[in-house]
Design an enzyme around this catalytic site. Sequence first.
Site, PDB file in Angstrom:
ATOM      1  N   ASP A  34       0.833  -1.207   0.000  1.00  0.00           N
ATOM      2  CA  ASP A  34       0.000   0.000   0.000  1.00  0.00           C
ATOM      3  C   ASP A  34       0.871   1.261   0.000  1.00  0.00           C
ATOM      4  O   ASP A  34       0.344   2.378  -0.019  1.00  0.00           O
ATOM      5  CB  ASP A  34      -1.033  -0.007   1.139  1.00  0.00           C
ATOM      6  N   SER A  35       2.192   1.099  -0.048  1.00  0.00           N
ATOM      7  CA  SER A  35       3.092   2.220  -0.354  1.00  0.00           C
ATOM      8  C   SER A  35       2.722   2.787  -1.727  1.00  0.00           C
ATOM      9  O   SER A  35       3.118   3.912  -2.068  1.00  0.00           O
ATOM     10  CB  SER A  35       4.553   1.755  -0.343  1.00  0.00           C
ATOM     11  N   ASP A  73      -1.088  -5.978  -0.101  1.00  0.00           N
ATOM     12  CA  ASP A  73      -1.469  -5.455   1.210  1.00  0.00           C
ATOM     13  C   ASP A  73      -2.980  -5.297   1.311  1.00  0.00           C
ATOM     14  O   ASP A  73      -3.614  -4.755   0.395  1.00  0.00           O
ATOM     15  CB  ASP A  73      -0.849  -4.064   1.404  1.00  0.00           C
ATOM     16  N   LYS A 101      -1.035  -9.392   3.032  1.00  0.00           N
ATOM     17  CA  LYS A 101      -0.298  -8.946   4.215  1.00  0.00           C
ATOM     18  C   LYS A 101      -1.185  -7.998   4.991  1.00  0.00           C
ATOM     19  O   LYS A 101      -1.910  -7.201   4.388  1.00  0.00           O
ATOM     20  CB  LYS A 101       1.002  -8.253   3.786  1.00  0.00           C
ATOM     21  N   GLU A 103      -1.297  -5.560   8.820  1.00  0.00           N
ATOM     22  CA  GLU A 103      -0.471  -4.964   9.870  1.00  0.00           C
ATOM     23  C   GLU A 103      -1.063  -5.210  11.249  1.00  0.00           C
ATOM     24  O   GLU A 103      -2.261  -5.008  11.448  1.00  0.00           O
ATOM     25  CB  GLU A 103      -0.359  -3.442   9.644  1.00  0.00           C
ATOM     26  N   GLU A 170       9.219  -3.955  10.287  1.00  0.00           N
ATOM     27  CA  GLU A 170       9.536  -2.610   9.788  1.00  0.00           C
ATOM     28  C   GLU A 170      10.041  -1.714  10.924  1.00  0.00           C
ATOM     29  O   GLU A 170       9.385  -1.585  11.969  1.00  0.00           O
ATOM     30  CB  GLU A 170       8.295  -1.999   9.135  1.00  0.00           C
TER      31      GLU A 170
END
Length: 245
Positions: A34-35, A73, A101, A103, A170
């Site tokens: 999602d960057s 993501d 993925k 978080e 991260e």
Amino acid sequence: MKTRGEQIAALTTYDFPTTKLLDEADIPLLLVGDSLGMVVLGYPDTTHVTLADVEHHVRAAARAKPRALLGADLPFKSYETAGEAAVNASRLAAAGAEFVKLEGGREMLPQIRAILDAGLDVCGHLGMLPQSVLEEGGYHVKGKKEEEHRKLIEDAALLADAGVFGIVLELVTPPVAKEISGKIAVPTIGIGSGDGCDGQILVTHDLIGMFPWFRPRFVQPLADGAGQLKSAVEKWKKTVQKVKN
Ligand code: KIV
């Protein structure tokens, strides 16, 4: 690869040509991160990215049919409940993602189990969580305080026991990232967390210097993509102007 002691090199991808090129360069793990929000869509952080945005870019990347494992993501607020996580992970899988993925630590166990029950693979993400950047007021290194250290170790073990196939770490302090990597059987993929992880992931735009307006301090770009693009365009512009004059 972890068992064989081979470091895992992973990169982000958001489109067809980049996926094809990274696959030709033998990168075994690709992520439609999602960057995307920052390096492609022009948002200030990842919290603006929608599921539809990620689906669109996963479809483009998947059209390259990479040999690499291709994941995506789950974006901000797309996995608030276990049910929502399973439905939205299935949408990304239908678009071409081979894993998703998400978080978070122990609070994400119901979501992780629901996605696994839906038959999809999950990668965890611990340490600094970009989707919480507004709540946290910035991108801060994790693991310096004993409380954070303990929580990271416990969360990594809980996620691995729940069945994630890997965990992105991260901005975790290098000693803590190394400790986690030694304690869990699944691979850790570090970003800004030192070289004690089982692999490394970078945002491709950072690696190739394609996003010069913001460069994380842990990245040493290996190309000047932005400079080369501008210089090619300027050269071409001169040839156009010559033809006109
Ligand atoms: O969105 C992203 O690019 C990520 C990183 C781990 C590379 O999650």
